[in-house]
Design a protein around this motif. Structure first.
Motif, PDB file in Angstrom:
ATOM      1  N   GLY A  10       0.840  -1.209   0.000  1.00  0.00           N
ATOM      2  CA  GLY A  10       0.000   0.000   0.000  1.00  0.00           C
ATOM      3  C   GLY A  10       0.863   1.242   0.000  1.00  0.00           C
ATOM      4  O   GLY A  10       1.838   1.322   0.755  1.00  0.00           O
ATOM      5  N   GLY A  12      -0.561   4.502   0.257  1.00  0.00           N
ATOM      6  CA  GLY A  12      -1.354   5.649   0.699  1.00  0.00           C
ATOM      7  C   GLY A  12      -0.542   6.398   1.754  1.00  0.00           C
ATOM      8  O   GLY A  12       0.646   6.120   1.956  1.00  0.00           O
ATOM      9  N   GLY A  15       1.202   3.822   4.255  1.00  0.00           N
ATOM     10  CA  GLY A  15       2.274   3.002   3.682  1.00  0.00           C
ATOM     11  C   GLY A  15       3.477   3.846   3.305  1.00  0.00           C
ATOM     12  O   GLY A  15       4.626   3.467   3.545  1.00  0.00           O
ATOM     13  N   SER A  35       2.226  -1.307  -4.652  1.00  0.00           N
ATOM     14  CA  SER A  35       1.010  -0.508  -4.697  1.00  0.00           C
ATOM     15  C   SER A  35       0.149  -0.883  -5.895  1.00  0.00           C
ATOM     16  O   SER A  35       0.628  -0.915  -7.021  1.00  0.00           O
ATOM     17  CB  SER A  35       1.386   0.973  -4.769  1.00  0.00           C
ATOM     18  N   GLU A  37      -2.178   0.834  -7.192  1.00  0.00           N
ATOM     19  CA  GLU A  37      -2.372   1.977  -8.091  1.00  0.00           C
ATOM     20  C   GLU A  37      -1.051   2.379  -8.731  1.00  0.00           C
ATOM     21  O   GLU A  37       0.006   2.168  -8.156  1.00  0.00           O
ATOM     22  CB  GLU A  37      -2.933   3.155  -7.304  1.00  0.00           C
ATOM     23  N   HIS A  45      -7.615  13.039   0.341  1.00  0.00           N
ATOM     24  CA  HIS A  45      -8.593  14.038   0.803  1.00  0.00           C
ATOM     25  C   HIS A  45      -8.636  15.272  -0.102  1.00  0.00           C
ATOM     26  O   HIS A  45      -9.527  16.110   0.036  1.00  0.00           O
ATOM     27  CB  HIS A  45      -8.326  14.433   2.265  1.00  0.00           C
ATOM     28  N   PRO A  48     -11.654  15.793  -3.981  1.00  0.00           N
ATOM     29  CA  PRO A  48     -12.805  16.644  -4.338  1.00  0.00           C
ATOM     30  C   PRO A  48     -12.376  17.964  -4.984  1.00  0.00           C
ATOM     31  O   PRO A  48     -12.992  18.415  -5.957  1.00  0.00           O
ATOM     32  CB  PRO A  48     -13.503  16.883  -2.984  1.00  0.00           C
ATOM     33  N   GLN A  79       0.885  -3.013  -9.107  1.00  0.00           N
ATOM     34  CA  GLN A  79       0.972  -4.443  -8.781  1.00  0.00           C
ATOM     35  C   GLN A  79       0.139  -4.703  -7.536  1.00  0.00           C
ATOM     36  O   GLN A  79       0.176  -3.932  -6.578  1.00  0.00           O
ATOM     37  CB  GLN A  79       2.425  -4.842  -8.524  1.00  0.00           C
ATOM     38  N   GLU A  80      -0.579  -5.812  -7.565  1.00  0.00           N
ATOM     39  CA  GLU A  80      -1.502  -6.094  -6.463  1.00  0.00           C
ATOM     40  C   GLU A  80      -1.050  -7.337  -5.699  1.00  0.00           C
ATOM     41  O   GLU A  80      -0.666  -8.336  -6.304  1.00  0.00           O
ATOM     42  CB  GLU A  80      -2.903  -6.330  -7.051  1.00  0.00           C
ATOM     43  N   LEU A 128     -15.726   7.717  -5.098  1.00  0.00           N
ATOM     44  CA  LEU A 128     -14.543   8.588  -5.198  1.00  0.00           C
ATOM     45  C   LEU A 128     -13.510   8.146  -4.170  1.00  0.00           C
ATOM     46  O   LEU A 128     -13.612   8.465  -2.991  1.00  0.00           O
ATOM     47  CB  LEU A 128     -14.941  10.052  -4.961  1.00  0.00           C
ATOM     48  N   ASP A 243      -9.954  -2.798   3.124  1.00  0.00           N
ATOM     49  CA  ASP A 243      -9.869  -3.531   1.855  1.00  0.00           C
ATOM     50  C   ASP A 243      -9.045  -4.811   2.044  1.00  0.00           C
ATOM     51  O   ASP A 243      -7.946  -4.947   1.506  1.00  0.00           O
ATOM     52  CB  ASP A 243      -9.187  -2.606   0.829  1.00  0.00           C
ATOM     53  N   PHE A 246      -8.582 -10.028   0.489  1.00  0.00           N
ATOM     54  CA  PHE A 246      -7.508 -10.901  -0.015  1.00  0.00           C
ATOM     55  C   PHE A 246      -6.746 -11.606   1.115  1.00  0.00           C
ATOM     56  O   PHE A 246      -5.965 -12.510   0.859  1.00  0.00           O
ATOM     57  CB  PHE A 246      -6.540 -10.098  -0.906  1.00  0.00           C
ATOM     58  N   ASP A 276      -5.852   2.865   7.754  1.00  0.00           N
ATOM     59  CA  ASP A 276      -7.299   2.591   7.754  1.00  0.00           C
ATOM     60  C   ASP A 276      -7.651   1.101   7.784  1.00  0.00           C
ATOM     61  O   ASP A 276      -8.788   0.748   8.088  1.00  0.00           O
ATOM     62  CB  ASP A 276      -7.937   3.182   6.483  1.00  0.00           C
ATOM     63  N   GLY A 293      -8.720   8.879   8.479  1.00  0.00           N
ATOM     64  CA  GLY A 293      -8.249  10.249   8.354  1.00  0.00           C
ATOM     65  C   GLY A 293      -6.777  10.268   7.990  1.00  0.00           C
ATOM     66  O   GLY A 293      -6.007   9.408   8.410  1.00  0.00           O
ATOM     67  N   HIS A 294      -6.422  11.263   7.209  1.00  0.00           N
ATOM     68  CA  HIS A 294      -5.074  11.383   6.671  1.00  0.00           C
ATOM     69  C   HIS A 294      -4.008  11.454   7.765  1.00  0.00           C
ATOM     70  O   HIS A 294      -3.043  10.691   7.761  1.00  0.00           O
ATOM     71  CB  HIS A 294      -5.027  12.630   5.775  1.00  0.00           C
ATOM     72  N   ALA A 297      -3.477   8.307   9.661  1.00  0.00           N
ATOM     73  CA  ALA A 297      -2.821   7.286   8.842  1.00  0.00           C
ATOM     74  C   ALA A 297      -1.309   7.507   8.815  1.00  0.00           C
ATOM     75  O   ALA A 297      -0.525   6.566   8.962  1.00  0.00           O
ATOM     76  CB  ALA A 297      -3.393   7.303   7.424  1.00  0.00           C
TER      77      ALA A 297
HETATM   78  C1  LIG Z   1     -12.424  11.452  -1.351  1.00  0.00           C
HETATM   79  C2  LIG Z   1     -11.829  11.334   0.018  1.00  0.00           C
HETATM   80  C3  LIG Z   1     -11.855  12.427   0.884  1.00  0.00           C
HETATM   81  C4  LIG Z   1     -11.292  12.329   2.160  1.00  0.00           C
HETATM   82  N1  LIG Z   1     -11.289  13.435   2.978  1.00  0.00           N
HETATM   83  C5  LIG Z   1     -10.610  13.394   4.135  1.00  0.00           C
HETATM   84  C6  LIG Z   1     -10.463  14.560   4.936  1.00  0.00           C
HETATM   85  O1  LIG Z   1     -10.988  15.617   4.597  1.00  0.00           O
HETATM   86  N2  LIG Z   1      -9.724  14.477   6.096  1.00  0.00           N
HETATM   87  C7  LIG Z   1      -9.120  13.325   6.459  1.00  0.00           C
HETATM   88  O2  LIG Z   1      -8.411  13.309   7.483  1.00  0.00           O
HETATM   89  N3  LIG Z   1      -9.258  12.194   5.738  1.00  0.00           N
HETATM   90  C8  LIG Z   1      -9.971  12.191   4.585  1.00  0.00           C
HETATM   91  N4  LIG Z   1     -10.096  11.065   3.831  1.00  0.00           N
HETATM   92  C9  LIG Z   1      -9.607   9.787   4.387  1.00  0.00           C
HETATM   93  C10 LIG Z   1      -8.107   9.604   4.195  1.00  0.00           C
HETATM   94  O3  LIG Z   1      -7.734   9.870   2.868  1.00  0.00           O
HETATM   95  C11 LIG Z   1      -7.768   8.150   4.562  1.00  0.00           C
HETATM   96  O4  LIG Z   1      -8.071   7.973   5.926  1.00  0.00           O
HETATM   97  C12 LIG Z   1      -6.300   7.848   4.316  1.00  0.00           C
HETATM   98  O5  LIG Z   1      -6.007   7.950   2.941  1.00  0.00           O
HETATM   99  C13 LIG Z   1      -5.961   6.431   4.794  1.00  0.00           C
HETATM  100  O6  LIG Z   1      -4.637   6.161   4.456  1.00  0.00           O
HETATM  101  P1  LIG Z   1      -4.137   4.660   4.280  1.00  0.00           P
HETATM  102  O7  LIG Z   1      -2.734   4.772   3.813  1.00  0.00           O
HETATM  103  O8  LIG Z   1      -4.435   3.888   5.511  1.00  0.00           O
HETATM  104  O9  LIG Z   1      -5.046   4.023   3.130  1.00  0.00           O
HETATM  105  P2  LIG Z   1      -5.327   4.442   1.633  1.00  0.00           P
HETATM  106  O10 LIG Z   1      -5.157   5.890   1.429  1.00  0.00           O
HETATM  107  O11 LIG Z   1      -6.634   3.825   1.299  1.00  0.00           O
HETATM  108  O12 LIG Z   1      -4.183   3.717   0.812  1.00  0.00           O
HETATM  109  C14 LIG Z   1      -4.154   2.322   0.648  1.00  0.00           C
HETATM  110  C15 LIG Z   1      -3.203   1.969  -0.470  1.00  0.00           C
HETATM  111  O13 LIG Z   1      -3.106   0.549  -0.561  1.00  0.00           O
HETATM  112  C16 LIG Z   1      -3.195   0.142  -1.915  1.00  0.00           C
HETATM  113  N5  LIG Z   1      -3.690  -1.241  -1.942  1.00  0.00           N
HETATM  114  C17 LIG Z   1      -4.894  -1.691  -1.483  1.00  0.00           C
HETATM  115  N6  LIG Z   1      -4.963  -3.037  -1.613  1.00  0.00           N
HETATM  116  C18 LIG Z   1      -3.782  -3.427  -2.162  1.00  0.00           C
HETATM  117  C19 LIG Z   1      -3.264  -4.699  -2.536  1.00  0.00           C
HETATM  118  N7  LIG Z   1      -3.954  -5.833  -2.345  1.00  0.00           N
HETATM  119  N8  LIG Z   1      -2.014  -4.752  -3.115  1.00  0.00           N
HETATM  120  C20 LIG Z   1      -1.298  -3.609  -3.295  1.00  0.00           C
HETATM  121  N9  LIG Z   1      -1.739  -2.379  -2.949  1.00  0.00           N
HETATM  122  C21 LIG Z   1      -2.974  -2.297  -2.375  1.00  0.00           C
HETATM  123  C22 LIG Z   1      -4.147   1.155  -2.529  1.00  0.00           C
HETATM  124  O14 LIG Z   1      -4.001   1.188  -3.930  1.00  0.00           O
HETATM  125  C23 LIG Z   1      -3.662   2.434  -1.846  1.00  0.00           C
HETATM  126  O15 LIG Z   1      -2.523   2.966  -2.514  1.00  0.00           O
HETATM  127  C24 LIG Z   1     -10.686  11.113   2.574  1.00  0.00           C
HETATM  128  C25 LIG Z   1     -10.673  10.002   1.701  1.00  0.00           C
HETATM  129  C26 LIG Z   1     -11.238  10.107   0.443  1.00  0.00           C
HETATM  130  C27 LIG Z   1     -11.203   8.914  -0.484  1.00  0.00           C
END
Ligand SMILES: Cc1cc2nc3c(=O)[nH]c(=O)nc-3n(C[C@H](O)[C@H](O)[C@H](O)COP(=O)(O)OP(=O)(O)OC[C@H]3O[C@@H](n4cnc5c(N)ncnc54)[C@H](O)[C@@H]3O)c2cc1C
Length: 338
Positions: A10, A12, A15, A35, A37, A45, A48, A79-80, A128, A243, A246, A276, A293-294, A297
């Protein structure tokens, strides 16, 4: 001693921060990010504002692809991971490659949640979550002036503001499931419905979507138990859910998210889950919590990485992280209420 290989699944906010922290604190180790993507790490975030044309695609990215090379992080994007074998200490990629690791951080985040009764209409609704999703919204919005938002999660409210700024006519279908995972609360419902109406959004009160049909290429008709609405685009906004399908047969403990202790440890040596997708034990409440939340995370990504390299840092139960939902203060601890 052989070079250690740390893998992060991941890219995001969680990660990416985990990989950078590993790089910084374990300079000798090999660090790989896998990743699904394409491209570098971006800030979801800001999507939008990107859709509304207020930011360029470049503005979304935290890191350019070249920066990974500069930081000696191998980014394998597009790559997944399809399976993790914790005992064998290897992961399997979708193209069948087996990748061994010495340490693993799972940071796969969430995916848009669609309630079961709406799944049959999946191909008529947009979500989205990714840059790719945002580009589909941009294309569709170029062709229409009417949008129906179904749901009511935190994202949908900020996105609605952006759509209004674009001059779109917005219908907003709110029902009792709308605020998931917030427990339905009549007061909050009335407040949000009231604020949306004040902004010029047409709020539809309904209990059930009865049907959805594509009339023409650019028009979808939605039937609720009260009325019929036509819109060029229909968006589904019911929150994000970890998510992790898997991992179902991996042996990792899974509930709504990946169960970890307060150090984000999964119970398998050298394997952590963060961001998340993690469901984190809280010793005081003797219950698990999930962050969203960003900023949470990023902090959790750093914590997992530090623990993987031998520190003992507890995940902060960042319950104090407050979201502002159209002027209503909402505490992120609502994720406790699965
Ligand atoms: C439209 C939107 C608006 C938001 N607004 C806010 C806000 O205003 N304030 C706020 O604090 N938070 C907001 N958030 C939430 C915030 O973006 C998330 O909480 C944060 O991105 C979580 O980070 P993460 O790294 O845990 O997961 P993610 O950002 O979901 O990243 C996960 C990563 O893992 C990858 N992945 C998933 N499965 C696999 C797999 N099997 N193999 C390889 N790669 C994989 C995905 O492609 C992605 O790159 C928003 C989210 C969205 C979508």
């Amino acid at each position: 001693m052989a070079e250690q290989h740390f893998v992060v699944i991941g890219n995001g906010p969680a990660g990416n921060e985990a990989a950078l922290t590993l790089r910084h604190h374990a300079p000798e180790a090999r660090v790989t990010i896998i990743s699904r993507e394409w491209g570098g790490c971006y800030r979801p975030h800001l999507l939008p504002q990107f859709v509304a044309g207020k930011l360029t695609e470049e503005n979304l990215y935290v890191f350019s692809a070249a920066s990974y090379k500069d930081n000696r992080i191998k980014l394998r994007s597009g790559q997944e991971v399809v399976t993790v074998h914790p005992d064998k200490r290897e992961i399997i990629l979708d193209h069948k490659e087996i990748l061994p690791f010495d340490g693993l951080i799972i940071a796969v985040g969430g995916r848009p949640r669609i309630p079961e009764n709406l799944m049959v209409f999946g191909d008529l609704m947009l979500t989205l979550k990714t840059v790719q999703d945002a580009k589909i919204w941009i294309r569709k919005l170029n062709e229409t002036d009417t949008v129906l938002m179904i749901g009511g999660d935190l994202t949908s409210l900020s996105f609605t503001t952006q759509l209004m700024d674009m001059g779109k006519k917005i219908y907003f279908a709110l029902n009792e499931e709308a605020f998931w995972p917030l427990r339905f609360d009549r007061h909050l419902y009335e407040q949000i419905a009231g604020r949306l109406s004040l902004k010029g959004v047409e709020v539809l009160k309904y209990s059930r979507i009865k049907g959805m049909n594509r009339l023409t290429n650019g028009m979808v008709e939605v039937n609720t138990d009260h009325e019929k609405v036509r819109a060029g685009v229909v968006g589904a906004f019911f929150g994000l859910t970890p998510d992790i399908a898997f991992l179902a047969r991996s042996g990792l403990k899974i509930d709504r998210g990946i169960l970890v202790d307060e150090y984000l440890h999964t119970g398998f040596e050298g394997i952590y889950a963060t961001g998340d997708c993690a469901q984190i034990f809280h010793p005081d409440s003797r219950d698990y919590w999930v962050s969203i939340g960003h900023d949470n995370a990023v902090a959790l990504g750093r914590t997992a990485a530090l623990n993987l390299i031998g520190e003992r840092v507890k995940a902060e139960a960042a319950m104090a992280c407050i979201f502002d939902v159209q002027g209503v203060r909402v505490n992120s601890s609502w994720w406790m209420e699965f």
